[in-house]
Design a protein around this motif. Structure first.
Motif, PDB file in Angstrom:
ATOM      1  N   ALA A  82      39.216 131.158 -58.401  1.00 13.87           N
ATOM      2  CA  ALA A  82      38.460 132.371 -58.686  1.00 13.87           C
ATOM      3  C   ALA A  82      36.992 132.169 -58.331  1.00 13.87           C
ATOM      4  O   ALA A  82      36.472 131.049 -58.356  1.00 13.87           O
ATOM      5  CB  ALA A  82      38.595 132.736 -60.158  1.00 13.87           C
ATOM      6  N   VAL A 132      39.549 127.462 -62.271  1.00 13.96           N
ATOM      7  CA  VAL A 132      40.056 128.753 -62.732  1.00 13.96           C
ATOM      8  C   VAL A 132      40.815 129.324 -61.543  1.00 13.96           C
ATOM      9  O   VAL A 132      40.224 129.692 -60.521  1.00 13.96           O
ATOM     10  CB  VAL A 132      38.918 129.696 -63.173  1.00 13.96           C
ATOM     11  N   TRP A 133      42.143 129.341 -61.631  1.00 12.26           N
ATOM     12  CA  TRP A 133      43.000 129.748 -60.526  1.00 12.26           C
ATOM     13  C   TRP A 133      43.317 131.233 -60.625  1.00 12.26           C
ATOM     14  O   TRP A 133      43.675 131.742 -61.686  1.00 12.26           O
ATOM     15  CB  TRP A 133      44.293 128.930 -60.555  1.00 12.26           C
ATOM     16  N   ASP A 134      43.167 131.927 -59.501  1.00 17.96           N
ATOM     17  CA  ASP A 134      43.477 133.349 -59.415  1.00 17.96           C
ATOM     18  C   ASP A 134      44.887 133.486 -58.857  1.00 17.96           C
ATOM     19  O   ASP A 134      45.123 133.270 -57.667  1.00 17.96           O
ATOM     20  CB  ASP A 134      42.458 134.048 -58.512  1.00 17.96           C
ATOM     21  N   TYR A 186      44.637 134.965 -64.218  1.00 23.35           N
ATOM     22  CA  TYR A 186      43.881 133.720 -64.143  1.00 23.35           C
ATOM     23  C   TYR A 186      44.472 132.664 -65.059  1.00 23.35           C
ATOM     24  O   TYR A 186      44.978 132.972 -66.130  1.00 23.35           O
ATOM     25  CB  TYR A 186      42.420 133.955 -64.543  1.00 23.35           C
ATOM     26  N   VAL A 246      35.053 131.857 -67.926  1.00 26.46           N
ATOM     27  CA  VAL A 246      36.100 132.861 -68.081  1.00 26.46           C
ATOM     28  C   VAL A 246      35.717 133.843 -69.179  1.00 26.46           C
ATOM     29  O   VAL A 246      35.825 135.062 -69.011  1.00 26.46           O
ATOM     30  CB  VAL A 246      37.471 132.208 -68.381  1.00 26.46           C
TER      31      VAL A 246
END
Length: 62
Positions: free
Chosen positions: A27, A18-20, A6, A46
Motif C-alpha cells: 500500500a 501493509v499489503w493491498d 489491507y 493504517v
C-alpha cells in the motif's frame, strides 16, 4: 466470503508491509510505500489512514 483489502505482512527481515490485496502490491499512503516498517509504524499508519477516510455517514450528511 469477503477479505480485508489491507493486511500486515511480516517479511524475512522482521519488518512489516501493509499489503493491498486489491492491487497485489504494498500500500501507498501520503506518497510513501508502506513497507520495511516496524510493527508499531505499520499499525500507526493504517490507523491514521482509516481516521482520515470519511465515513459513509459523514459523506451522506454532506
Amino acid at each position: 466470503m469477503q477479505h480485508d483489502r489491507y493486511e500486515l505482512v511480516l517479511d524475512p527481515t522482521d519488518h512489516w508491509t501493509v499489503w493491498d490485496n486489491l492491487t497485489g502490491v504494498p500500500a501507498v499512503f501520503a506518497g510513501q510505500t508502506l513497507a520495511g516498517l516496524t510493527e508499531a509504524e505499520a499499525n500507526l499508519r493504517v490507523l491514521t489512514a482509516v481516521e482520515r477516510k470519511p465515513s459513509k455517514a459523514a459523506e451522506n450528511a454532506a
